[in-house]
Design a protein around this motif. Sequence first.
Motif, short mmCIF file in Angstrom:
data_model
loop_
_atom_site.label_atom_id
_atom_site.label_comp_id
_atom_site.label_asym_id
_atom_site.label_seq_id
_atom_site.Cartn_x
_atom_site.Cartn_y
_atom_site.Cartn_z
N GLY A 172 0.82 -1.21 0.00
CA GLY A 172 0.00 0.00 0.00
C GLY A 172 0.85 1.26 0.00
N VAL A 173 1.91 1.27 0.78
CA VAL A 173 2.81 2.44 0.82
C VAL A 173 3.47 2.63 -0.53
CG1 VAL A 173 4.94 3.33 1.86
CG2 VAL A 173 3.19 2.30 3.30
N ARG A 174 3.88 1.53 -1.14
CA ARG A 174 4.54 1.61 -2.45
C ARG A 174 3.56 2.12 -3.51
NH1 ARG A 174 8.02 -2.94 -5.67
NH2 ARG A 174 8.24 -1.73 -7.55
N SER A 175 2.34 1.60 -3.52
CA SER A 175 1.38 2.05 -4.53
C SER A 175 1.05 3.52 -4.35
CB SER A 175 0.13 1.19 -4.50
OG SER A 175 -0.56 1.35 -3.28
N ARG B 42 1.68 6.27 -7.26
CA ARG B 42 0.60 7.13 -7.74
C ARG B 42 0.96 8.61 -7.60
NH1 ARG B 42 -4.12 5.42 -4.38
NH2 ARG B 42 -2.61 4.04 -3.47
N LYS B 43 1.60 8.95 -6.48
CA LYS B 43 2.01 10.34 -6.26
C LYS B 43 3.05 10.77 -7.29
CE LYS B 43 3.81 13.37 -2.66
NZ LYS B 43 4.32 13.43 -1.28
N ALA B 44 4.01 9.89 -7.57
CA ALA B 44 5.05 10.21 -8.56
C ALA B 44 4.46 10.35 -9.96
CB ALA B 44 6.14 9.14 -8.54
N LEU B 45 3.52 9.47 -10.30
CA LEU B 45 2.89 9.56 -11.62
C LEU B 45 2.04 10.83 -11.74
CD1 LEU B 45 1.81 5.87 -12.23
CD2 LEU B 45 3.61 7.14 -13.41
N LYS B 46 1.38 11.20 -10.66
CA LYS B 46 0.58 12.42 -10.67
C LYS B 46 1.47 13.64 -10.85
CE LYS B 46 -3.10 14.53 -7.93
NZ LYS B 46 -3.83 14.43 -6.66
N ASN B 47 2.61 13.67 -10.16
CA ASN B 47 3.55 14.78 -10.33
C ASN B 47 4.14 14.82 -11.72
OD1 ASN B 47 3.13 15.63 -7.71
ND2 ASN B 47 4.88 14.52 -6.89
N ALA B 48 4.44 13.65 -12.29
CA ALA B 48 4.99 13.60 -13.65
C ALA B 48 3.95 14.08 -14.66
CB ALA B 48 5.44 12.19 -13.98
#
Length: 82
Positions: free
Chosen positions: A62-65, A69-75
């Motif tokens: 869960g922490v990894r997902s 998701r946060k990194a993809l949203k920022n990208a």
Amino acid sequence: MLNDFWETAPPAYKYAVFGGMGLTALGIIIIVIGAVTSTPHLTFVGLPFIGVGLIAHMVSLGVRSRAVRKALKNADKRNSGR
């Protein structure tokens, strides 16, 4: 995101993964010792360690997902701004 995930992983993920591996290994060792010494009570003592270790692994997923998701949203925000 060309970096390896482990390099950029949050510390909570690393703690959860290592904690889960450690607890699972401890539970397996306790169960093996209980089986070798023919102590059924010791065998059942190891089961909660394995259970908590598996839960820690699920928490790390869960922490990894959440981090991915946060990194993809920022990208996505960076790419849409161009």
